[in-house]
Design an enzyme around this catalytic site. Structure first.
Site, PDB file in Angstrom:
ATOM      1  N   CYS A 109     -42.374 -26.918  29.947  1.00  0.00           N
ATOM      2  CA  CYS A 109     -41.716 -27.774  30.433  1.00  0.00           C
ATOM      3  C   CYS A 109     -40.632 -27.347  31.409  1.00  0.00           C
ATOM      4  O   CYS A 109     -39.633 -27.834  31.535  1.00  0.00           O
ATOM      5  CB  CYS A 109     -41.216 -28.948  29.575  1.00  0.00           C
ATOM      6  SG  CYS A 109     -40.361 -28.572  28.339  1.00  0.00           S
ATOM      7  N   GLY A 110     -40.970 -26.041  32.121  1.00  0.00           N
ATOM      8  CA  GLY A 110     -39.885 -25.544  32.821  1.00  0.00           C
ATOM      9  C   GLY A 110     -38.598 -25.223  32.069  1.00  0.00           C
ATOM     10  O   GLY A 110     -38.483 -24.619  30.911  1.00  0.00           O
TER      11      GLY A 110
END
Length: 283
Positions: free
Chosen positions: A88-89
């Site tokens: 998720c980055g």
């Protein structure tokens, strides 16, 4: 230069990864819609209960409650909310970086980890993880927030914690999540506003009884809202990250396809050159 076989193998592998990231983006988008609706629905209630609490506390005539008690800070606790999974980055890294900076400035800090990433990060670094809550699922339940709130309230009332902070990622929009710090305990009651006529309240049975009911609800609601904000931020960050990964895979496939075509052209040119050279040698 890699052989044509190696290039075909790489292209096939990247196409498989692209299919996975594309599917994960679609799943995250579906989950984001529900998580965003839940987070946005919780905001008005959380703000309103804080407003009601401030009014009641200001009109209570100095009524006391253990959750309002301000004392010398000997130990601070931090509820750090992250995701259970990655991909998720920078969502988890941003929250943990903010939490680490805050913890460094505290003496004898205690961590209440919400999410596997939070638990693993602080456990590996030797911090005192007083409690951890992991695998809470994709749909946050109020009962989960109530359990966390009860734990920190009991520790605060018993004197083990002298102050409690929430550190989570506030959902701004799909592309933006902001690491946020909120003081949870002792409950801070804003000063009474001077605007408008002063309202006198009649408490039944007493101001202390009303505060005893209202304060725990406020703490539980604040924790619940933070968890909903974090979940919406997680899904937004994951959808954005998977979208970027899908686009990067597409670009990489394009570059490798060009390299494959060049390799095939070079192989064909080499074969033609060998045939022409062989025919010339026979003449």
């Amino acid at each position: 230069m890699p052989s044509a076989r190696d290039l075909r193998r790489r292209i096939k592998s990247i196409k498989s990864t692209q299919q996975i990231t594309k599917a994960m983006k679609m799943v995250a988008a579906a989950k984001l819609r529900r998580a965003q609706e839940a987070a946005e629905s919780a905001r008005p209630f959380a703000l309103k209960i804080k407003d009601v609490l401030s009014r009641v506390a200001a009109a209570s005539g100095g009524a006391s409650h253990p959750l309002l008690e301000v004392r010398e800070i000997k130990r601070s606790a931090y509820i750090v909310i992250t995701a259970d999974r990655g991909l998720c980055g920078g969502f988890n890294a941003n929250v943990l970086r903010r939490a680490a900076n805050e913890v460094k400035e505290s003496a004898n800090p205690a961590i209440v980890a919400v999410g596997r990433k939070s638990r693993d990060y602080f456990s590996r670094r030797g911090f005192d993880v007083a409690a951890s809550y992991v695998r809470l699922g994709e749909t946050i339940q109020f009962s989960q927030a109530k359990e966390i709130a009860k734990f920190v309230m009991d520790k605060y009332i018993s004197g083990e914690f002298d102050e409690v902070y929430l550190i989570f990622s506030e959902f701004i929009n799909v592309l933006s999540q902001r690491p946020t710090k909120v003081k949870l305990l002792p409950v801070e009651t804003p000063a009474e506003e001077s605007k408008g006529p002063k309202v006198e309240y009649i408490f039944e049975p007493s101001a202390e009884s009303v505060l005893a009911s209202l304060l725990p609800t406020y703490v539980e609601t604040t924790v619940f809202r933070a968890m909903l904000e974090a979940k919406a931020g997680e899904q937004g960050a994951r959808m954005t990250a998977m979208d970027s990964a899908t686009k990067n895979a597409k670009e990489l496939i394009h570059k490798l396809t060009l390299s494959l075509n060049r390799a095939r052209q070079a192989a064909i040119t080499k074969e033609i050159s060998e045939i022409v050279g062989g025919a010339a040698a026979l003449e």
